[in-house]
Write an enzyme that holds these catalytic residues in place. Structure first.
Site, PDB file in Angstrom:
ATOM      1  N   LYS A   1     -20.526 -16.715  -1.639  1.00 35.63           N
ATOM      2  CA  LYS A   1     -21.933 -16.840  -1.439  1.00 35.63           C
ATOM      3  C   LYS A   1     -22.458 -15.890  -2.534  1.00 35.63           C
ATOM      4  O   LYS A   1     -22.219 -14.878  -2.906  1.00 35.63           O
ATOM      5  CB  LYS A   1     -21.922 -16.458  -0.247  1.00 35.63           C
ATOM      6  CG  LYS A   1     -21.717 -17.314   0.876  1.00 35.63           C
ATOM      7  CD  LYS A   1     -22.046 -16.898   2.166  1.00 35.63           C
ATOM      8  CE  LYS A   1     -21.864 -17.904   3.291  1.00 35.63           C
ATOM      9  NZ  LYS A   1     -22.240 -17.196   4.529  1.00 35.63           N
TER      10      LYS A   1
ATOM     11  N   ARG B   1       0.770  -1.171  -0.039  1.00 37.85           N
ATOM     12  CA  ARG B   1      -0.048  -0.122  -0.046  1.00 37.85           C
ATOM     13  C   ARG B   1       0.809   1.405   0.048  1.00 37.85           C
ATOM     14  O   ARG B   1       0.652   2.322  -0.642  1.00 37.85           O
ATOM     15  CB  ARG B   1      -0.907  -0.001   1.138  1.00 37.85           C
ATOM     16  CG  ARG B   1      -2.136  -0.867   1.155  1.00 37.85           C
ATOM     17  CD  ARG B   1      -3.055  -1.093   2.178  1.00 37.85           C
ATOM     18  NE  ARG B   1      -4.375  -1.633   1.529  1.00 37.85           N
ATOM     19  CZ  ARG B   1      -5.218  -2.106   2.383  1.00 37.85           C
ATOM     20  NH1 ARG B   1      -5.206  -1.848   3.645  1.00 37.85           N
ATOM     21  NH2 ARG B   1      -6.267  -2.704   2.050  1.00 37.85           N
TER      22      ARG B   1
ATOM     23  N   GLY C   1      -9.744  -9.263  -2.493  1.00 40.14           N
ATOM     24  CA  GLY C   1      -8.595  -9.824  -1.969  1.00 40.14           C
ATOM     25  C   GLY C   1      -8.228 -11.246  -2.451  1.00 40.14           C
ATOM     26  O   GLY C   1      -7.198 -11.393  -2.865  1.00 40.14           O
TER      27      GLY C   1
END
Length: 399
Positions: free
Chosen positions: A199, A38, A356
């Site tokens: 999901k 980052r 991610g």
């Protein structure tokens, strides 16, 4: 053509105090930064402002402190890591507002860099409290936001201050917004989206938005099992949200109306348990046994998806196809990632990926560098794909 966002090209930096919002929420161990990705992403913005004679005042949050300063969530150790990457000294102030911050900024010369303490040590940060916004705005002449990954939050340092000072995108934010425009804003068609992950319930809004935006929607991961189940196929012990079957059928019907083609697996890699190098077999999706679970898509499905990749101009990818952390169930994700990488490298495809798990899978497959753009911003990337306006981005629009 006017640009939708103001960038550093439009900003007056020399001699000015520049409040630069960055994402320094990096993993640390014993006071040392263990992954500086980052920081590396925002280094060019820090260097550019310093080189142009601006005073760089870094503003960031870190961790989830409970209602006040605590040593474990201090940004102090991160200052050294930033200095290490930008190859310049980085001073540190033990508060992000008040006399401590004011005095530290008063000592700065043009081109100096200062990191202010964790914005979340103040309760007003997450509430976007006007009093905190005013205190922050007092510190600077110009505001630059280079933290796309925090842009979905309307906090004092990500959104509030942008309305009080002349506000601009940093270079990492600019690259992200340009990539997202390529992906779904004004994409070259045909455009396809890959949506994987566990999901359906967590990605309903995403699927609903994509059906209206893309020509082909490729569904993988545990989500695909719910769609297969909704079509009356037996999925054995697979991860499957049986209570979402009606919703899955609704999505299939909506896609038909919107003339969006949905691609589901035709075969699968199944096993009786999920563990490394377990005995696995490939079956058509009609032949999953009661004691088996689908853990990856099969070779016929991979070929079908690779054919789609050969026909499209733009790909947006969020979510893996299988349980890629556990071999041999990484095979499909890696194969498709490599094909997308080759096509992008050869100029036949623009491929944008984010989230991610997706980033981890592309890195592991060794192809992240071949993609047009890989977004490290999980929540913000997903909300943007869902078609939501991101407060931190909206505040930077050219008025």
């Amino acid at each position: 053509m006017s640009k939708p966002f103001r960038t550093l090209d439009d900003a007056d930096l020399s001699g000015n105090r520049v409040l630069l919002r960055v994402d320094l929420n990096v993993p640390t161990e014993n006071g040392r930064v263990t992954d500086a990705t980052r920081i590396e992403r925002v280094a060019s913005t820090i260097e550019e402002i310093a080189n142009k004679g601006g005073k760089v005042i870094l503003l960031a949050h870190f961790g989830r402190p409970k209602g006040g300063p605590d040593e474990a969530n201090s940004l102090r150790p991160v200052a050294a890591a930033v200095a290490d990457i930008v190859k310049r000294p980085v001073a540190f102030a033990s508060d992000c507002i008040g006399q401590v911050a004011v005095d530290a900024i008063a000592r700065m010369k043009n081109g100096d860099i200062l990191l202010l303490e964790n914005t979340r040590f103040h309760k007003g940060e997450e509430k976007n409290d006007p009093a905190l916004v005013a205190e922050l705005a007092k510190l600077a002449d110009v505001y630059v936001n280079d933290a796309f990954s925090a842009a979905h939050r309307a906090h004092a340092s990500t959104e509030g201050v942008a309305h009080k000072l002349p506000a601009y995108c940093g270079r990492a934010m600019q690259a992200e917004l340009e990539a997202l425009t390529i992906a779904l804003g004004t994409p070259q068609r045909p455009v396809a989206a890959i949506v994987g992950g566990a999901k359906v319930s967590t990605k309903l809004e995403l699927l609903g938005n994509l059906i209206k935006k893309v020509d082909i929607l490729i569904i993988g991961g545990g989500m695909a099992n719910t769609f297969l189940f909704a079509q009356g196929k037996a999925v054995g012990k697979s991860l499957c949200e049986r209570d979402m079957a009606d919703k899955a059928r609704e999505i299939l019907a909506e896609a038909k109306t919107a003339k969006c083609r949905i691609v589901l697996p035709v075969d699968a890699m199944v096993a009786k348990e999920l563990k490394p190098h377990v005995h696995a077999r490939v079956v058509d999706v009609d032949h999953v046994a009661d004691d088996e679970m689908i853990l990856d898509i099969g070779p016929k499905s991979v070929v079908a998806i690779e054919e789609v990749l050969g026909q499209i101009k733009t790909l947006v990818w969020n979510g893996p196809f299988g349980a890629f952390e556990t071999p041999p169930f990484e095979a499909a994700t890696f194969a498709i990632a490599k094909t997308a990488g080759f096509l992008t490298r050869d100029g036949k495809l623009k491929a944008i990926a984010g989230g991610g798990d997706t980033v981890a899978a592309l890195n592991e497959a060794g192809v992240a560098g071949q993609f047009t753009y890989v977004s490290a911003a999980g929540g913000a990337f997903l909300e943007w794909m869902e078609g939501k306006a991101l407060p931190g981005v909206e505040a930077l629009r050219a008025k």
